[in-house]
Design a protein around this motif. Sequence first.
Motif, PDB file in Angstrom:
ATOM      1  N   ASP A  67      83.669  24.050  10.128  1.00 23.18           N
ATOM      2  CA  ASP A  67      84.393  24.874   9.025  1.00 23.18           C
ATOM      3  C   ASP A  67      84.572  26.232   9.675  1.00 23.18           C
ATOM      4  O   ASP A  67      84.888  27.078   8.902  1.00 23.18           O
ATOM      5  CB  ASP A  67      83.579  25.018   7.778  1.00 23.18           C
ATOM      6  CG  ASP A  67      83.397  23.721   7.049  1.00 23.18           C
ATOM      7  OD1 ASP A  67      84.530  23.398   6.777  1.00 23.18           O
ATOM      8  OD2 ASP A  67      82.428  23.303   6.680  1.00 23.18           O
ATOM      9  N   ASN A 117      83.715  18.479   5.317  1.00 30.28           N
ATOM     10  CA  ASN A 117      84.110  19.749   5.469  1.00 30.28           C
ATOM     11  C   ASN A 117      84.453  20.504   4.240  1.00 30.28           C
ATOM     12  O   ASN A 117      84.591  19.858   3.045  1.00 30.28           O
ATOM     13  CB  ASN A 117      85.281  19.727   6.449  1.00 30.28           C
ATOM     14  CG  ASN A 117      86.588  19.192   5.978  1.00 30.28           C
ATOM     15  OD1 ASN A 117      87.490  20.025   5.488  1.00 30.28           O
ATOM     16  ND2 ASN A 117      86.782  17.866   5.716  1.00 30.28           N
ATOM     17  N   ALA A 123      88.645  27.166   5.822  1.00 33.01           N
ATOM     18  CA  ALA A 123      88.729  27.570   7.225  1.00 33.01           C
ATOM     19  C   ALA A 123      89.902  28.499   7.903  1.00 33.01           C
ATOM     20  O   ALA A 123      89.292  29.304   8.710  1.00 33.01           O
ATOM     21  CB  ALA A 123      88.650  26.132   8.118  1.00 33.01           C
TER      22      ALA A 123
END
Length: 341
Positions: A67, A117, A123
């Motif tokens: 991430d 994730n 991100a």
Amino acid sequence: MADAFFTALRPLVFRLDAERAHWLTVRALAAAPAAAGWIGEPVVDPVECLGLRFRNRVGLAAGMDKDARAVRAFARLGFGFVEVGTLTPRPQPGNPKPRLFRDVAARAVINRLGFNNAGIDAAVRRLESEPRECVVGVNIGKNRDTPVERAAEDYVYCLRRAHATADYITVNVSSPNTPGLRDLQDEQALIVLLDTIAQERERLADAQGARTPVLLKVAPDLADAAQHRIALAARERGMDGLIATNTTIERPPGLSAKVAKEAGGLSGVPLAPLAATALKSLRAACGADFPIIGVGGIDSPAAAHQRIADGADLIQLYTGIVYEGPGLPARLARALRDKVS
């Protein structure tokens, strides 16, 4: 000093569940990136590849910092580049736990994490908000519940989100832990996917005034003929390079029976021969001038030199750090710079 500290600490770390140890490591680095600098100054051995200038040839493979939480810290450990992900359009928890297993004697790891994730949007926002200390790649994939026939939509979404932020983007069609994902390596499916990605990337390049390199990450388990088809398809359909390789579903001799029975992708020392063979096959197929990043079982200066000799322009680490500690990237970068094995 760093290696001695890690050697003393390793028995305690290895008492923890493998995923918990991973989670704690990344979060500790994210909380105190400056602390990573105690290992020493990053090794400067500049290399031009993919139209980018890398500080050195040693990178962090995708999977460690999914991430993008600790990119600055990993840069300060000595990596010349850091690849985050795999990231998907929507957040997803991944596969049920336990899903990460060490085989200490074999210096291997098996994972079936399944692209866990927090989603590419989070991100990318994180990457946009932090100063860049090295080249950063973004590895993208499809959500687990996206049908394979609609996979291109997920890759295009991720490409759009990452194109202006990433230094390069990796298309992951080779993880064994998302059902149906490896089907995208079949020739016709791959051609359709790569054409779609290439067209969208050119549209984004025109709109943004900059073209971000896109690489394809491939599996080590394919026959030579399939490797050659993939290499040629990647080159002919507008990709800028390859990553060789992802984890393997093979179970080579030497693994403990307990770990070998676990489903998932195998990384570490037992992967090295398969990854090296795939690299040589891909290099033979696509020629000397097409960039390839070599990854899989690299844990020593000798292994790093050999992978470069086998045809890699750059290398990446993951499992090697688990067993060799945080001093490994700088040690390998220094060995490649000074040609010391």
